[in-house]
Design a protein around this motif. Sequence first.
Motif, PDB file in Angstrom:
ATOM      1  N   HIS A 104      -4.400  -9.481   8.118  1.00  0.00           N
ATOM      2  CA  HIS A 104      -3.526  -9.084   7.243  1.00  0.00           C
ATOM      3  C   HIS A 104      -2.799  -8.751   8.415  1.00  0.00           C
ATOM      4  O   HIS A 104      -3.387  -8.870   9.512  1.00  0.00           O
ATOM      5  CB  HIS A 104      -4.403  -8.004   6.939  1.00  0.00           C
ATOM      6  CG  HIS A 104      -5.273  -8.316   6.047  1.00  0.00           C
ATOM      7  ND1 HIS A 104      -6.198  -8.967   5.966  1.00  0.00           N
ATOM      8  CD2 HIS A 104      -5.187  -8.572   4.576  1.00  0.00           C
ATOM      9  CE1 HIS A 104      -6.574  -9.684   4.820  1.00  0.00           C
ATOM     10  NE2 HIS A 104      -6.336  -9.156   3.918  1.00  0.00           N
ATOM     11  N   GLY A 105      -1.941  -8.508   8.381  1.00  0.00           N
ATOM     12  CA  GLY A 105      -0.833  -8.067   9.063  1.00  0.00           C
ATOM     13  C   GLY A 105       0.007  -7.127   8.325  1.00  0.00           C
ATOM     14  O   GLY A 105       0.706  -7.055   6.837  1.00  0.00           O
ATOM     15  N   THR A 106      -0.059  -5.483   8.880  1.00  0.00           N
ATOM     16  CA  THR A 106       0.510  -4.615   8.436  1.00  0.00           C
ATOM     17  C   THR A 106       1.973  -4.030   8.785  1.00  0.00           C
ATOM     18  O   THR A 106       1.806  -3.817   9.811  1.00  0.00           O
ATOM     19  CB  THR A 106      -0.626  -3.294   8.326  1.00  0.00           C
ATOM     20  OG1 THR A 106      -1.939  -3.269   7.839  1.00  0.00           O
ATOM     21  CG2 THR A 106      -0.080  -1.599   7.901  1.00  0.00           C
ATOM     22  N   VAL A 107       3.083  -3.362   8.462  1.00  0.00           N
ATOM     23  CA  VAL A 107       4.202  -3.344   8.314  1.00  0.00           C
ATOM     24  C   VAL A 107       4.679  -1.578   7.808  1.00  0.00           C
ATOM     25  O   VAL A 107       4.926  -1.466   6.561  1.00  0.00           O
ATOM     26  CB  VAL A 107       4.957  -4.434   7.612  1.00  0.00           C
ATOM     27  CG1 VAL A 107       6.182  -3.491   7.867  1.00  0.00           C
ATOM     28  CG2 VAL A 107       4.810  -5.805   8.193  1.00  0.00           C
ATOM     29  N   LEU A 108       4.667  -0.753   8.375  1.00  0.00           N
ATOM     30  CA  LEU A 108       4.454   0.742   8.525  1.00  0.00           C
ATOM     31  C   LEU A 108       6.575   0.784   7.470  1.00  0.00           C
ATOM     32  O   LEU A 108       7.725  -0.227   8.619  1.00  0.00           O
ATOM     33  CB  LEU A 108       4.145   1.509   9.376  1.00  0.00           C
ATOM     34  CG  LEU A 108       3.878   1.771   9.984  1.00  0.00           C
ATOM     35  CD1 LEU A 108       3.766   2.336  10.918  1.00  0.00           C
ATOM     36  CD2 LEU A 108       1.966   2.014   8.661  1.00  0.00           C
ATOM     37  N   VAL A 109       6.725   1.051   6.426  1.00  0.00           N
ATOM     38  CA  VAL A 109       7.789   1.053   6.389  1.00  0.00           C
ATOM     39  C   VAL A 109       8.709   2.271   6.713  1.00  0.00           C
ATOM     40  O   VAL A 109       7.880   3.663   6.106  1.00  0.00           O
ATOM     41  CB  VAL A 109       8.267   0.597   4.666  1.00  0.00           C
ATOM     42  CG1 VAL A 109       7.650  -0.686   4.841  1.00  0.00           C
ATOM     43  CG2 VAL A 109       7.427   1.529   3.789  1.00  0.00           C
ATOM     44  N   ASP A 110       9.584   2.701   6.443  1.00  0.00           N
ATOM     45  CA  ASP A 110      10.499   3.958   7.291  1.00  0.00           C
ATOM     46  C   ASP A 110      10.917   4.193   5.333  1.00  0.00           C
ATOM     47  O   ASP A 110      11.728   5.539   5.952  1.00  0.00           O
ATOM     48  CB  ASP A 110      11.890   4.173   8.035  1.00  0.00           C
ATOM     49  CG  ASP A 110      12.581   2.676   8.273  1.00  0.00           C
ATOM     50  OD1 ASP A 110      12.635   1.772   7.465  1.00  0.00           O
ATOM     51  OD2 ASP A 110      13.624   2.285   9.184  1.00  0.00           O
ATOM     52  N   ASP A 111      11.138   3.585   4.549  1.00  0.00           N
ATOM     53  CA  ASP A 111      12.019   3.815   3.398  1.00  0.00           C
ATOM     54  C   ASP A 111      11.555   2.921   2.560  1.00  0.00           C
ATOM     55  O   ASP A 111      11.109   2.109   2.889  1.00  0.00           O
ATOM     56  CB  ASP A 111      13.738   3.330   3.765  1.00  0.00           C
ATOM     57  CG  ASP A 111      14.863   3.905   2.304  1.00  0.00           C
ATOM     58  OD1 ASP A 111      13.746   3.440   1.405  1.00  0.00           O
ATOM     59  OD2 ASP A 111      15.368   3.757   2.464  1.00  0.00           O
ATOM     60  N   VAL A 112      10.915   3.966   1.487  1.00  0.00           N
ATOM     61  CA  VAL A 112      10.326   3.311   0.625  1.00  0.00           C
ATOM     62  C   VAL A 112      11.308   1.882  -0.405  1.00  0.00           C
ATOM     63  O   VAL A 112      10.211   1.888  -1.177  1.00  0.00           O
ATOM     64  CB  VAL A 112      10.077   4.387  -0.026  1.00  0.00           C
ATOM     65  CG1 VAL A 112       9.039   5.270  -0.218  1.00  0.00           C
ATOM     66  CG2 VAL A 112      11.297   5.113  -1.467  1.00  0.00           C
ATOM     67  N   THR A 130       1.063  -1.269   0.095  1.00  0.00           N
ATOM     68  CA  THR A 130       0.348  -0.185  -0.135  1.00  0.00           C
ATOM     69  C   THR A 130       1.048   1.119  -0.173  1.00  0.00           C
ATOM     70  O   THR A 130       1.064   1.405   0.840  1.00  0.00           O
ATOM     71  CB  THR A 130      -1.177   0.040   1.600  1.00  0.00           C
ATOM     72  OG1 THR A 130      -1.858  -1.473   0.974  1.00  0.00           O
ATOM     73  CG2 THR A 130      -1.622   0.693   1.266  1.00  0.00           C
ATOM     74  N   ARG A 131       1.231   1.286  -1.424  1.00  0.00           N
ATOM     75  CA  ARG A 131       2.441   2.480  -1.561  1.00  0.00           C
ATOM     76  C   ARG A 131       2.352   3.824  -0.555  1.00  0.00           C
ATOM     77  O   ARG A 131       2.644   4.760   0.230  1.00  0.00           O
ATOM     78  CB  ARG A 131       3.074   3.228  -2.289  1.00  0.00           C
ATOM     79  CG  ARG A 131       3.601   1.266  -3.589  1.00  0.00           C
ATOM     80  CD  ARG A 131       3.778   1.217  -4.587  1.00  0.00           C
ATOM     81  NE  ARG A 131       4.675   0.526  -5.173  1.00  0.00           N
ATOM     82  CZ  ARG A 131       6.274   0.320  -5.109  1.00  0.00           C
ATOM     83  NH1 ARG A 131       6.701   1.077  -4.707  1.00  0.00           N
ATOM     84  NH2 ARG A 131       6.902  -1.252  -5.387  1.00  0.00           N
ATOM     85  N   HIS A 132       0.963   4.745  -1.124  1.00  0.00           N
ATOM     86  CA  HIS A 132       0.171   5.686  -0.640  1.00  0.00           C
ATOM     87  C   HIS A 132       0.281   5.751   1.183  1.00  0.00           C
ATOM     88  O   HIS A 132       0.485   6.703   1.791  1.00  0.00           O
ATOM     89  CB  HIS A 132      -1.174   5.980  -0.810  1.00  0.00           C
ATOM     90  CG  HIS A 132      -1.790   5.312  -0.642  1.00  0.00           C
ATOM     91  ND1 HIS A 132      -2.399   3.739  -1.606  1.00  0.00           N
ATOM     92  CD2 HIS A 132      -3.071   5.170   0.108  1.00  0.00           C
ATOM     93  CE1 HIS A 132      -3.244   2.954  -0.904  1.00  0.00           C
ATOM     94  NE2 HIS A 132      -4.091   3.635   0.154  1.00  0.00           N
ATOM     95  N   ALA A 133       0.437   4.613   1.506  1.00  0.00           N
ATOM     96  CA  ALA A 133       0.293   4.780   3.139  1.00  0.00           C
ATOM     97  C   ALA A 133       1.557   3.796   3.773  1.00  0.00           C
ATOM     98  O   ALA A 133       1.803   3.739   4.673  1.00  0.00           O
ATOM     99  CB  ALA A 133      -0.835   3.563   3.149  1.00  0.00           C
ATOM    100  N   ARG A 134       2.730   4.171   3.088  1.00  0.00           N
ATOM    101  CA  ARG A 134       3.463   3.258   3.042  1.00  0.00           C
ATOM    102  C   ARG A 134       3.874   2.220   3.582  1.00  0.00           C
ATOM    103  O   ARG A 134       4.193   2.183   5.210  1.00  0.00           O
ATOM    104  CB  ARG A 134       4.545   4.254   3.703  1.00  0.00           C
ATOM    105  CG  ARG A 134       4.968   5.524   2.614  1.00  0.00           C
ATOM    106  CD  ARG A 134       5.697   6.626   3.135  1.00  0.00           C
ATOM    107  NE  ARG A 134       7.177   6.507   3.774  1.00  0.00           N
ATOM    108  CZ  ARG A 134       8.028   6.617   3.731  1.00  0.00           C
ATOM    109  NH1 ARG A 134       8.276   7.731   2.850  1.00  0.00           N
ATOM    110  NH2 ARG A 134       9.481   6.495   4.163  1.00  0.00           N
ATOM    111  N   THR A 135       3.375   0.795   3.282  1.00  0.00           N
ATOM    112  CA  THR A 135       2.479  -0.502   4.293  1.00  0.00           C
ATOM    113  C   THR A 135       3.129  -1.298   3.267  1.00  0.00           C
ATOM    114  O   THR A 135       2.508  -1.322   2.272  1.00  0.00           O
ATOM    115  CB  THR A 135       1.667  -0.424   4.548  1.00  0.00           C
ATOM    116  OG1 THR A 135       0.414  -0.129   3.999  1.00  0.00           O
ATOM    117  CG2 THR A 135       1.655   0.925   5.852  1.00  0.00           C
TER     118      THR A 135
END
Length: 386
Positions: A331-339, A277-282
């Motif tokens: 579902h598991g959601t992972v926030l990314v700090d780097d695209v 989910t690129r717009h949410a950086r996840t």
Amino acid sequence: MPTLDAAANLFRLVDLETPRLLLDADRLERNCAHMRERCRALGVALRPHLKTAKSLDVARVATAGAPLGVTVSTLKEAEYFARNGHRDILCAAGIVPAKFAHAARIQRETGCDLILVTDALDVVEAAAVFAADNGFTLSFLIEIDCGEHRSGQLPDAPAVIEIAAAINASPHLRLRGVMAHAGHSYGADEPSAVVAVAAAERDAAVGAAAGIRAAGLPCEIVSVGSTPTVLFADHLNGVTEVRAGIYMVWDLAQLSRKVCREDEIAVSVLSSVIGHTRHARTLILDAGALALSKDIGANRLLPDSGYGYLCDPHSMRRLGKLAVNTVHQEHGTVLVDDVSWFDRLPVGSLVRVLPNHACITAAGYDAFDVVRRSDVVARWERVNGW
């Protein structure tokens, strides 16, 4: 079904359908050997607690194949281990009369020595009637409260002697001793703080046993245990056995308390990246609340743990600072700090998630897929439920 590599006689991680519960055999073996050596140094018997593993194969590793007594938390676990050859089993959760028939059936059909636990005189009185009516013998430990206040009698409470005397008075009951569990050791944030908890656990059990013996009653077993207290006790004089279990596999909750190292955690969840989910950086994983559990106990002392650390599926090294930040059922959601993570972890990639609380995570699976490095070498069944 995963495909077999005929040359190596192994399965490959990439062939497993996710999510899967993985068990690192090398880490398991090292963890179990360390605890056995620790108990030898303390001069106490080890009665491994199998409530997390719930696996005959893990029990074999924990005992090194020796005929040791084991600990369980449910009668279903007791029956599973008894029907698979274990003959000395302590069911460490308090019993109630509605379960007497099940306990008796396990003993009658398997011949195992099943030891039950209570802190209630009413239960003892009901057990005496049940055992007499059925021509059977039930064995008991009396549970002692050593500070957690979850269950048990205080060590100097008159009720301890009353319960012991009532058990001993019945020709169909057998008084075996006392047990204590310092579950509050998990609240410590430094190993040094566990030393005092371990002393309180030991002194409560040993003190209660001394009172029972002073009353002219038998007290063969003095049982204590949580993994932290066994590891950090200054001594266990007067104790006959210890019960511990999480040391076999470890988890982030224990890492957060500095009780283990990250490279000792033997259990993980293999998961696939199923979306970006690129717009949410996840990143989205197929391991959610049911695959990982919703336990966030590790976050108190390890605030970046979320619902579990993401690791490389082969090296087991943590992937940057990635963790599962949110869970839904599947579902598991992972926030990314780097695209760049979107390129490094494309859809279909595998990760391994280190669990917060291995006991709860493992309960969602009927088997371990056993790995050595990146090879899946076995599948070990587990028993769940009650």
